[in-house]
Structure formats: structure tokens, C-alpha cells
Design a protein around this motif. Structure first.
Motif, PDB file in Angstrom:
ATOM      1  N   VAL A 116      24.206 -45.706   8.234  1.00  0.00           N
ATOM      2  CA  VAL A 116      23.513 -45.581   9.526  1.00  0.00           C
ATOM      3  C   VAL A 116      22.432 -44.500   9.489  1.00  0.00           C
ATOM      4  O   VAL A 116      21.580 -44.450  10.391  1.00  0.00           O
ATOM      5  N   THR A 117      22.438 -43.649   8.446  1.00  0.00           N
ATOM      6  CA  THR A 117      21.389 -42.626   8.320  1.00  0.00           C
ATOM      7  C   THR A 117      20.264 -43.083   7.402  1.00  0.00           C
ATOM      8  O   THR A 117      19.370 -42.300   7.087  1.00  0.00           O
ATOM      9  N   SER A 118      20.303 -44.337   6.978  1.00  0.00           N
ATOM     10  CA  SER A 118      19.280 -44.876   6.068  1.00  0.00           C
ATOM     11  C   SER A 118      18.774 -46.221   6.580  1.00  0.00           C
ATOM     12  O   SER A 118      19.465 -47.246   6.461  1.00  0.00           O
ATOM     13  N   LYS A 119      17.578 -46.224   7.119  1.00  0.00           N
ATOM     14  CA  LYS A 119      16.982 -47.457   7.625  1.00  0.00           C
ATOM     15  C   LYS A 119      16.780 -48.470   6.494  1.00  0.00           C
ATOM     16  O   LYS A 119      16.965 -49.671   6.687  1.00  0.00           O
ATOM     17  N   ASP A 120      16.396 -47.966   5.319  1.00  0.00           N
ATOM     18  CA  ASP A 120      16.167 -48.862   4.181  1.00  0.00           C
ATOM     19  C   ASP A 120      17.421 -49.639   3.815  1.00  0.00           C
ATOM     20  O   ASP A 120      17.355 -50.838   3.514  1.00  0.00           O
ATOM     21  N   SER A 121      18.579 -48.963   3.807  1.00  0.00           N
ATOM     22  CA  SER A 121      19.825 -49.648   3.439  1.00  0.00           C
ATOM     23  C   SER A 121      20.150 -50.760   4.428  1.00  0.00           C
ATOM     24  O   SER A 121      20.752 -51.778   4.061  1.00  0.00           O
ATOM     25  N   PHE A 122      19.740 -50.574   5.687  1.00  0.00           N
ATOM     26  CA  PHE A 122      19.949 -51.610   6.703  1.00  0.00           C
ATOM     27  C   PHE A 122      18.998 -52.781   6.481  1.00  0.00           C
ATOM     28  O   PHE A 122      19.408 -53.953   6.522  1.00  0.00           O
ATOM     29  N   ILE A 123      17.738 -52.482   6.202  1.00  0.00           N
ATOM     30  CA  ILE A 123      16.741 -53.523   5.947  1.00  0.00           C
ATOM     31  C   ILE A 123      17.126 -54.362   4.733  1.00  0.00           C
ATOM     32  O   ILE A 123      16.925 -55.585   4.706  1.00  0.00           O
ATOM     33  N   HIS A 124      17.715 -53.697   3.726  1.00  0.00           N
ATOM     34  CA  HIS A 124      18.068 -54.382   2.483  1.00  0.00           C
ATOM     35  C   HIS A 124      19.255 -55.335   2.616  1.00  0.00           C
ATOM     36  O   HIS A 124      19.555 -56.074   1.672  1.00  0.00           O
ATOM     37  N   LEU A 125      19.924 -55.320   3.763  1.00  0.00           N
ATOM     38  CA  LEU A 125      21.044 -56.255   3.944  1.00  0.00           C
ATOM     39  C   LEU A 125      20.592 -57.695   3.763  1.00  0.00           C
ATOM     40  O   LEU A 125      21.330 -58.540   3.242  1.00  0.00           O
ATOM     41  N   SER A 126      19.371 -57.985   4.205  1.00  0.00           N
ATOM     42  CA  SER A 126      18.842 -59.350   4.071  1.00  0.00           C
ATOM     43  C   SER A 126      18.700 -59.739   2.610  1.00  0.00           C
ATOM     44  O   SER A 126      18.940 -60.899   2.238  1.00  0.00           O
ATOM     45  N   ASN A 127      18.344 -58.770   1.756  1.00  0.00           N
ATOM     46  CA  ASN A 127      18.229 -59.051   0.319  1.00  0.00           C
ATOM     47  C   ASN A 127      19.598 -59.367  -0.277  1.00  0.00           C
ATOM     48  O   ASN A 127      19.730 -60.276  -1.106  1.00  0.00           O
ATOM     49  N   TRP A 128      20.595 -58.608   0.140  1.00  0.00           N
ATOM     50  CA  TRP A 128      21.949 -58.867  -0.355  1.00  0.00           C
ATOM     51  C   TRP A 128      22.432 -60.243   0.109  1.00  0.00           C
ATOM     52  O   TRP A 128      23.080 -60.969  -0.640  1.00  0.00           O
ATOM     53  N   LEU A 129      22.119 -60.574   1.328  1.00  0.00           N
ATOM     54  CA  LEU A 129      22.535 -61.874   1.859  1.00  0.00           C
ATOM     55  C   LEU A 129      21.861 -63.012   1.109  1.00  0.00           C
ATOM     56  O   LEU A 129      22.486 -64.040   0.811  1.00  0.00           O
TER      57      LEU A 129
END
Length: 231
Positions: A116-129
Motif C-alpha cells: 500500500v506504500t508503493s503505487k508501482d506495485s499496485f499498477i503492476h498487478l495487471s502485469n501479474w494477471l
């Protein structure tokens, strides 16, 4: 005569050892097993969530997962149903991304974890999916998990953003803190209950253990005598 007594005692001993082993194996086979996968960027705390769930502990020092970490938890009970969990913690490093199709095959649950302290890690969820090319998404329980809520003052992703992303894909959404343990029990309670409802793996029919008495003739020195024993 002594030889026959030894054979008889050994046969009885082997009989009970085998029965206990087979019964134990048979009981274990009745418990359904489910496969759970952790996916997400490096540093989001996937291993820490797993550690908190497995041992209720937290390790401050960061240790990168190399390729894959695998653990099994057998003492899980949900709604009076015993289950076994096979948990796969996938490395967040890019160079191991090609391993995903191999290990997510036949997955029952996939946790998409971000920090939750990293916007990039949230955006990258789509890549993992998108990397889940060989997964029938309608057959898998997905959950979007925001970790590190203990660092709320450094938050870059609010709960509403995470919840909206999960709703968009019809996934479960929860926020947790692997450090404090907050939300971890609820996370697994929610996903495992939904899993049992969606994928109630039928228990195998009880197996009947057949015991066959074997008669063997042993020919000792000095003549023939019949000797029956179980083996």
C-alpha cells in the motif's frame, strides 16, 4: 520350535505395523488438498504474509525469494472441514516470471499482493494477471491483497483504489499487515470459505483394507511341518 515362534511373533508384529500404516495413510487420503499461489512484486511482503499465516511470526530482515518457496500446511480447519494447503510463494523478480505458467497450473487460489506504500506495485498487478495465460480464471479464487497497512502514514494506494480494482475483476479484496498480523486470519478465513463453497472437492470413498492370510509351508531340517503366519 523356537524358529516357528520367532516367525509367528514377527508375522504378528508386521501385521499390526502394516495395518496402522495403511489406516493412517487411508485417513490422510480423505482430506482434500488445495493449491494456493502468491504473486506480486519484490518487497511487497508475500513471504511475510506466508510466514505470519504459517507460524504467526514476522521477520524484519528482508530475504529475497529465489525462484519459488514452497510450504505445506496440514492443520487447517474451515467450517469443521479439515483441509491441506500447498502454498507457493513466487519470486517477484522479473527473471523468474517465466516460471509462473509452470507453477500456477491447477491452482485453486491466487493472491495478488501489493504494497500500500508503493503505487508501482499496485499498477503492476495487471502485469501479474496477464502472465496467467494458462489459468482458467473462472475456476480459481482470486484475492487482491494490500499489505503493510501498519505504514499508513506512507500510504500511496488507498483502500478504495484496491477495492475498485478487485470489483472490476470480481476478486476478493482485503488489506493486511504481515508485521502486526492485522487482517491475516480474516484473509485466509474469507478465501478458504469461498473456496470450499466454490470448489468443494469431494472426499474419496472410504477405502476398504483387505487383509489376506497367507499360508506358507516351511521345511525345517528333519522333516516337514506346516506353519501358518501373517506377513
Amino acid at each position: 520350535m523356537i524358529m516357528y515362534k520367532k516367525i509367528f511373533i514377527f508375522g504378528i508384529f508386521s501385521y499390526f505395523i502394516n495395518i496402522n500404516f495403511l489406516a493412517s495413510k487411508n485417513d490422510d487420503s480423505k482430506i482434500p488438498e488445495y493449491k494456493l499461489i502468491f504473486l506480486g512484486d519484490q518487497y511487497v511482503g508475500k513471504s511475510c504474509i506466508l510466514e505470519r499465516f504459517m507460524d504467526d511470526t514476522f521477520t524484519k530482515e528482508y530475504i529475497a525469494t529465489i525462484g519459488l518457496d514452497f510450504k505445506t500446511k496440514k492443520d487447517v480447519q474451515i467450517d469443521n472441514q479439515d483441509i491441506h494447503l500447498s502454498l507457493y510463494d513466487m519470486s517477484g523478480l522479473e527473471k523468474y516470471r517465466n516460471l509462473i505458467p509452470l507453477y500456477v497450473k491447477n491452482a485453486d487460489i491466487i493472491l495478488l499482493v501489493y504494497d500500500v506504500t508503493s503505487k508501482d506495485s499496485f499498477i503492476h498487478l495487471s502485469n501479474w494477471l496477464e502472465s496467467l495465460t494458462n489459468v482458467k480464471k473462472e475456476e480459481v479464487i482470486f484475492a487482491v491483497v494490500g499489505n503493510k497497512t501498519d505504514l499508513n502514514d506512507r500510504r500511496e494506494v488507498n483502500a478504495e483504489e484496491g477495492e475498485n480494482y478487485a470489483k472490476e475483476h470480481d476478486f476478493i479484496f482485503l488489506e493486511v499487515s504481515a508485521k502486526t498480523g492485522d487482517g491475516i486470519e480474516k484473509l485466509f478465513d474469507v478465501i478458504l470459505k469461498k473456496m470450499l463453497k466454490k470448489k468443494p472437492k469431494l472426499l474419496p470413498h472410504p477405502q476398504v483394507i483387505k487383509i489376506q492370510k497367507i499360508d506358507k509351508k516351511i521345511e525345517p531340517k528333519g522333516g516337514k511341518k506346516d506353519c501358518c503366519f501373517c506377513c
